[in-house]
Design a protein around this motif. Structure first.
Motif, PDB file in Angstrom:
ATOM      1  N   ARG A   4      -1.343  -8.364   3.044  1.00  0.00           N
ATOM      2  CA  ARG A   4      -0.731  -7.520   2.025  1.00  0.00           C
ATOM      3  C   ARG A   4      -0.829  -8.202   0.671  1.00  0.00           C
ATOM      4  NH1 ARG A   4      -0.127  -2.637   3.626  1.00  0.00           N
ATOM      5  NH2 ARG A   4       1.604  -2.354   2.221  1.00  0.00           N
ATOM      6  N   VAL A   5      -1.186  -7.450  -0.355  1.00  0.00           N
ATOM      7  CA  VAL A   5      -1.399  -8.021  -1.677  1.00  0.00           C
ATOM      8  C   VAL A   5      -0.116  -8.641  -2.237  1.00  0.00           C
ATOM      9  CG1 VAL A   5      -1.039  -5.918  -3.043  1.00  0.00           C
ATOM     10  CG2 VAL A   5      -2.636  -7.667  -3.834  1.00  0.00           C
ATOM     11  N   SER A  60       1.292   0.704  -2.456  1.00  0.00           N
ATOM     12  CA  SER A  60       1.213   1.310  -3.778  1.00  0.00           C
ATOM     13  C   SER A  60      -0.066   0.854  -4.469  1.00  0.00           C
ATOM     14  CB  SER A  60       2.425   0.910  -4.619  1.00  0.00           C
ATOM     15  OG  SER A  60       2.209   1.208  -5.980  1.00  0.00           O
ATOM     16  N   GLU A  61      -0.955   1.791  -4.752  1.00  0.00           N
ATOM     17  CA  GLU A  61      -2.196   1.457  -5.454  1.00  0.00           C
ATOM     18  C   GLU A  61      -1.908   0.939  -6.862  1.00  0.00           C
ATOM     19  OE1 GLU A  61      -5.428   1.130  -4.517  1.00  0.00           O
ATOM     20  OE2 GLU A  61      -4.567   1.367  -2.525  1.00  0.00           O
ATOM     21  N   PHE A  68      -3.744  -7.245  -9.334  1.00  0.00           N
ATOM     22  CA  PHE A  68      -5.128  -7.658  -9.595  1.00  0.00           C
ATOM     23  C   PHE A  68      -5.322  -7.989 -11.077  1.00  0.00           C
ATOM     24  CE2 PHE A  68      -7.515  -5.497  -5.810  1.00  0.00           C
ATOM     25  CZ  PHE A  68      -6.850  -6.340  -4.927  1.00  0.00           C
ATOM     26  N   GLN A  69      -4.787  -7.144 -11.961  1.00  0.00           N
ATOM     27  CA  GLN A  69      -4.917  -7.399 -13.399  1.00  0.00           C
ATOM     28  C   GLN A  69      -4.250  -8.713 -13.788  1.00  0.00           C
ATOM     29  OE1 GLN A  69      -3.324  -3.825 -15.197  1.00  0.00           O
ATOM     30  NE2 GLN A  69      -5.331  -2.828 -15.232  1.00  0.00           N
TER      31      GLN A  69
END
Length: 81
Positions: A4-5, A60-61, A68-69
């Motif tokens: 998971r991110v 959640s995208e 990521f940003q």
């Protein structure tokens, strides 16, 4: 585990702050008396070594995009994480 991110982002932030990391598995807290399995630690090490944040999942995208940003702004690319 570690797919998971958000988990990887917390791992990233903790390491940047030089905080102690604690890993918990079904067997317990890794390194504690009740969970001193070498095999568990070895598998976790292999997993961490091969992690690629860009393949992680998120419910959640928008969260994924923002994480990521942030990583890119700090490290220059996702691959450097």
């Amino acid at each position: 585990p570690l797919t998971r991110v958000w988990c990887l982002f917390e791992f990233f932030l903790s390491s940047r702050q030089h905080l102690d990391l604690v890993f918990v598995t079904n067997a317990g807290v890794v390194g504690d008396d009740g969970c001193s399995s070498f095999d568990v630690a070895l598998e976790m090490g292999k997993k961490i070594e091969s992690l690629q944040v860009e393949t992680c999942e998120a419910s959640s995208e928008e969260d994924k995009k923002n994480i990521f940003q942030y990583i890119i702004s700090e490290l220059g690319s996702l691959e450097r994480m």
